[in-house]
Design an enzyme around this catalytic site. Structure first.
Site, short mmCIF file in Angstrom:
data_model
loop_
_atom_site.label_atom_id
_atom_site.label_comp_id
_atom_site.label_asym_id
_atom_site.label_seq_id
_atom_site.Cartn_x
_atom_site.Cartn_y
_atom_site.Cartn_z
N GLY A 37 0.96 -1.14 -0.05
CA GLY A 37 -0.07 0.02 0.11
C GLY A 37 0.84 1.11 -0.03
O GLY A 37 1.88 1.27 0.31
N CYS A 61 6.65 -0.03 6.92
CA CYS A 61 6.14 1.08 6.14
C CYS A 61 7.45 1.56 5.27
O CYS A 61 8.66 1.66 5.56
CB CYS A 61 6.02 2.12 7.20
SG CYS A 61 5.24 3.68 6.26
N LEU A 62 7.10 1.91 3.89
CA LEU A 62 8.14 2.08 2.91
C LEU A 62 8.75 3.37 3.33
O LEU A 62 9.98 3.65 2.70
CB LEU A 62 7.51 2.27 1.70
CG LEU A 62 6.96 1.00 0.84
CD1 LEU A 62 6.23 1.38 -0.32
CD2 LEU A 62 8.22 0.04 0.60
N HIS A 72 -3.40 1.04 8.10
CA HIS A 72 -2.27 1.66 7.95
C HIS A 72 -2.16 2.96 6.98
O HIS A 72 -1.65 3.73 7.37
CB HIS A 72 -1.17 0.65 7.55
CG HIS A 72 0.18 0.99 7.28
ND1 HIS A 72 1.32 0.54 8.14
CD2 HIS A 72 0.76 2.03 6.65
CE1 HIS A 72 2.45 1.28 8.06
NE2 HIS A 72 2.39 2.01 6.68
N GLU A 73 -2.81 2.83 5.86
CA GLU A 73 -2.58 3.84 4.77
C GLU A 73 -3.50 5.20 5.17
O GLU A 73 -3.35 6.26 5.05
CB GLU A 73 -3.29 3.23 3.50
CG GLU A 73 -2.50 2.31 2.78
CD GLU A 73 -1.04 2.57 2.87
OE1 GLU A 73 -0.39 3.55 2.85
OE2 GLU A 73 0.02 1.44 3.19
N HIS A 92 -1.67 7.04 7.77
CA HIS A 92 -0.96 8.15 6.96
C HIS A 92 -1.62 9.36 6.65
O HIS A 92 -1.30 10.64 6.58
CB HIS A 92 -0.50 7.30 5.67
CG HIS A 92 0.92 6.69 5.61
ND1 HIS A 92 1.90 7.08 6.15
CD2 HIS A 92 1.20 5.52 5.67
CE1 HIS A 92 2.90 6.11 6.14
NE2 HIS A 92 2.41 4.96 5.74
#
Ligand code: CO
Length: 178
Positions: free
Chosen positions: A46, A93-94, A135-136, A139
């Site tokens: 994601g 997380c990226l 999670h997204e 953000h």
């Protein structure tokens, strides 16, 4: 389409609440396409718009990793309207490389969102999709998964986090044009 640079922990944009998307035009379509390409390249499940330097309420999910017949999907202005149960899963997380932690969240959610054409939907999500979307959506509200670990775990990670933040501060400012 283009692969965009992923914003790392320490950059203020990751802490800002995003602006709602009001125009469903070519600009938002291009952003969603770039985000899908960036997510694929980074092998993420994601990606949220602030992670590519755009403070907009848009995230994409790599549904193929959950169901190989599915296509990547954009969730615009998503809101969790109900949740149920709890589950604990490891997240990464990226924007926060090399850190993975167990996070407890609701097991299933109901999410209201708009698609790339601005049409409204309501979807029940369980399992991996529910996890990724939570999670997204965090953000999009300036929240990172490390905010959801215990203060003691965070203290143990503080050195690693400081290192990521100091490296990201040396990178060029994020360009919003490409
Ligand atoms: Co993330």
């Amino acid at each position: 389409m283009a692969v965009r640079k992923i914003v790392k922990y320490g950059q203020p944009i990751l802490r800002q609440k995003t602006n709602p998307v009001t125009e469903f035009d070519d600009e938002i379509r291009h952003l969603a396409e770039d985000m899908v390409e960036t997510m694929h390249e980074a092998e993420g499940i994601g990606l949220a718009a602030p992670q590519v330097g755009e403070s907009k309420a848009l995230c994409v999910v790599n549904l193929e990793l959950i169901d190989e017949t599915a296509e990547p999907k954009a969730y615009i202005n998503p809101k969790i309207v109900a949740d149920d149960g709890t589950s604990t899963l490891e997240e990464g997380c990226l924007s926060i490389p090399d850190i993975r932690e167990d996070i407890t969240r609701p097991e299933s959610i109901t999410v209201k969102y708009q698609d790339i054409n601005g049409e409204e939907h309501e979807e029940q999500c369980v399992g991996m999709l529910a996890r990724v979307l939570q999670h997204e959506i965090d953000h999009l509200n300036g929240i990172l998964f490390i905010d959801r670990i215990s203060p003691m775990r965070r203290k143990l990670l503080s050195k690693k986090l400081k290192k990521i933040a100091s490296e990201s501060s040396f990178e060029a400012p994020v360009s919003t044009s490409g």
